[in-house]
Structure formats: structure tokens, C-alpha cells
Design an enzyme around this catalytic site. Structure first.
Site, PDB file in Angstrom:
ATOM      1  N   MET A  26      29.983  95.029 -66.865  1.00 46.16           N
ATOM      2  CA  MET A  26      31.605  94.864 -67.049  1.00 46.16           C
ATOM      3  C   MET A  26      31.912  93.621 -67.488  1.00 46.16           C
ATOM      4  SD  MET A  26      33.022  97.715 -64.402  1.00 46.16           S
ATOM      5  CE  MET A  26      32.986  96.823 -63.060  1.00 46.16           C
ATOM      6  N   GLY A  27      31.166  92.650 -68.034  1.00 49.79           N
ATOM      7  CA  GLY A  27      31.627  91.366 -68.325  1.00 49.79           C
ATOM      8  C   GLY A  27      31.419  90.458 -67.435  1.00 49.79           C
ATOM      9  N   HIS A  30      27.038  86.271 -65.521  1.00 51.37           N
ATOM     10  CA  HIS A  30      26.663  85.309 -64.665  1.00 51.37           C
ATOM     11  C   HIS A  30      25.113  85.117 -65.051  1.00 51.37           C
ATOM     12  CE1 HIS A  30      25.553  88.166 -62.088  1.00 51.37           C
ATOM     13  NE2 HIS A  30      26.617  88.518 -61.761  1.00 51.37           N
ATOM     14  N   GLY A  32      22.776  86.276 -63.120  1.00 48.89           N
ATOM     15  CA  GLY A  32      22.194  87.622 -62.865  1.00 48.89           C
ATOM     16  C   GLY A  32      22.062  88.510 -64.070  1.00 48.89           C
ATOM     17  N   HIS A  33      23.222  88.682 -64.896  1.00 48.13           N
ATOM     18  CA  HIS A  33      23.151  89.276 -66.181  1.00 48.13           C
ATOM     19  C   HIS A  33      22.140  88.588 -67.057  1.00 48.13           C
ATOM     20  CE1 HIS A  33      27.449  90.238 -64.508  1.00 48.13           C
ATOM     21  NE2 HIS A  33      27.056  91.483 -64.788  1.00 48.13           N
ATOM     22  N   SER A 185      27.359  87.637 -58.161  1.00 48.66           N
ATOM     23  CA  SER A 185      28.169  88.708 -58.426  1.00 48.66           C
ATOM     24  C   SER A 185      29.470  88.071 -59.238  1.00 48.66           C
ATOM     25  CB  SER A 185      28.778  89.152 -57.155  1.00 48.66           C
ATOM     26  OG  SER A 185      29.855  90.049 -57.461  1.00 48.66           O
TER      27      SER A 185
END
Length: 299
Positions: A26-27, A30, A32-33, A185
Site C-alpha cells: 500500500m506504498g 520501508h 521491510g518492503h 511498519s
């Protein structure tokens, strides 16, 4: 250089090579992505294709939730995706994904989606599965990667793919944490310095529970940490079976997920750790990465 795709037609025309891996977000990307994207590149190989989707899905936000407040940082997201190895970013507008308005036909998460996150956020998982199914159809990947941090979401996507015969492999990727243990997050940016210190109780509770050897002791240890956290508004702490997210009993042997959700200030955060109780034959393990639960292990 990553290509920005804004419509289904542009996505369909985008030339792919080799295995195709997709990372849905969902953009507000960070580390993690970025880890998900790098892992997707490892799976797809240098000759494969890595797609990243960026779409803030209105169907999975409730009336009192933070849809309008949710961060939208497409320019920065494109840079993060490219640096992590994405070939293209599909970032459609809402009316591109739902051209007829809010869809009248949606997927249902069923009983598995009514507990924990589903109990707190009614309809959330129906909206999540609906958009994931649609994006799987639009992107047509060989595999899709999702973070273990959203453990219930990952379990439901695995179940949807199995039950509805989607021709795609689902890969779970371990949670990425800050040095102090806080799970990464997109919502962490909303925390004040004091709220961030409070939020550390979530991961602290999980690691305290993981040091124990029985379900009762795991729950008790985690609850002790949470009760000592000033300013934390606990939603739930649960020790569940990853197959259906029902609470495990004291005699449980095998895999489990210790999950927590709470608010620090106005920001709601979730976290979890996968555990294993007892000796489980290797063939009984699910494909998701697991936290090996060993008495006295250094967490």
C-alpha cells in the site's frame, strides 16, 4: 530503471521475461518492503521479472480507520522499489482498480477472517482478499511474496490460493525489525518519541513469551510485559494455530503464532512471532519461515 505503470492496459503491455514475482504493497515503502522486493528478485532470478504494486485499498479500511491519513509517498516508493530490484511499479488509481465504483461482488474471508484482526476490523479481510485476488489476476505472477508481520493476512491468502485454485506460489518472508526490536511498519512514522518507546512493549512481550516452553507460560510471560507498559491500549494477545488462527490448547504440539495488537497513542500496531512446540517432523512444517522455539534459546 523501474517503469511506472498506471493502468491495467500498461501493465498488460509491459514486457516480462523469465519467472515473474510480485510484491503487493500500500506504498510508504520501508526496509521491510525492500526486503520483500530483494527476496522476490532472488526467487525470480536475474533474468526474471519483479513487479511491485502500490495501491491503498479503500475496501480494507473501516469507517473510523485511517484511509485518508495513510501515507502516500509514490515518488519515494519508486526510488525504494528500483534500488531493491523491481522492474516495474504498478500504481493504479482507485477508479482503475474499481472502475464501476465499490465492487458489488467481493470475496469472503469466512470464519478464519472473523477473529483477531477481523474481530477488531470487520470486513477488513474481505476487502484485502478481494484486492489481492484482483491484483493476482492483473499481474499474473508465478509467485507472490508477503510479509510474516501480517500473519493472519498471509494465512488467509494461502488459504484463498489453495481453496480457489490460484496458479501462484505464495512465499512468506520473515518480519524485519529495527535494532530495538520494533517491527517495521508504515504507521511507525505516526508515533511520537514517547509512543515509540511504549510500542516496544509489543516485541518485548513476544520475545518474553518465546522464551517459555508451554502455551500457558508463553501467554503469561507476554501478558506480564504488556501489563507493565504504561500508555499501551491492548487489543489482543493470542497464541493461535497458523492453519486456522484458533487458539491453541495447553497440549499443543507443532507450529503456532504468538500475535499481538495494541494502540500506542492513536496509532494501532500489530506484531507476531511464529513458534514451534515440541519436535515436529520436517515434512509437517508449512512453507512459511518459522521461529524455532527452543527452551532457553537466545531470542
Amino acid at each position: 530503471m523501474s517503469v511506472l505503470l498506471r493502468t491495467a492496459a500498461e501493465l498488460d503491455a509491459f514486457e516480462r521475461t523469465g519467472r515473474c514475482a510480485v510484491v503487493m504493497t500500500m506504498g510508504a515503502l520501508h526496509e521491510g518492503h525492500a526486503t520483500l522486493i530483494r527476496t522476490a528478485r532472488e526467487h525470480a532470478g536475474t533474468d526474471g521479472t519483479v513487479l511491485v504494486t502500490v495501491f491503498v485499498n479503500p475496501l480494507q479500511f473501516g469507517a473510523d480507520e485511517d484511509l485518508d491519513r495513510y501515507p502516500r509517498t509514490l515518488k519515494e516508493d519508486l526510488r525504494t522499489a528500483e534500488e531493491a530490484g523491481a522492474d516495474a511499479v504498478f500504481a493504479p488509481a482507485v477508479d482503475e482498480v474499481y472502475p464501476g465504483g465499490s465492487p458489488r461482488v467481493r470475496l469472503s474471508a469466512g470464519p478464519m477472517g472473523e477473529c483477531l484482526e477481523g474481530a477488531t476490523r470487520p470486513g477488513h479481510f474481505d476487502g484485502m482478499l478481494t484486492v489481492v485476488a484482483k491484483l493476482l489476476h492483473l499481474t499474473g505472477p508465478d509467485l507472490a511474496l508477503f510479509g510474516q508481520k501480517d500473519a493472519q493476512q498471509l494465512a488467509l491468502i494461502r488459504r484463498m490460493v489453495l481453496d480457489l485454485n490460484f496458479p501462484v506460489e505464495i512465499v512468506g518472508v520473515p518480519t524485519v525489525r529495527e535494532d530495538d526490536g520494533l517491527a517495521l511498519s508504515s504507521r511507525n512514522r505516526f508515533l511520537s518519541a514517547a509512543e515509540r518507546r511504549t510500542a516496544l512493549a509489543l516485541s518485548a512481550a513476544l520475545f518474553a513469551g518465546a522464551a517459555e516452553t508451554s502455551p500457558a507460560a508463553v501467554r503469561a510471560a507476554a501478558h506480564r510485559v504488556l501489563k507493565e507498559a504504561s500508555g499501551l491500549d491492548l487489543d489482543y494477545l493470542a497464541l493461535v494455530d497458523p492453519a486456522d488462527f484458533t487458539e491453541v490448547g495447553e497440549g499443543h504440539r507443532g507450529e503456532a503464532v504468538l500475535a499481538v495488537a495494541a494502540k500506542a497513542g492513536a496509532t494501532r500496531l500489530i506484531d507476531n512471532l511464529p513458534l514451534t512446540f515440541g519436535d515436529v517432523p520436517q515434512h509437517q512444517h508449512t512453507p512459511a519461515p518459522q521461529h524455532q522455539h527452543t527452551p532457553g534459546a537466545d531470542q
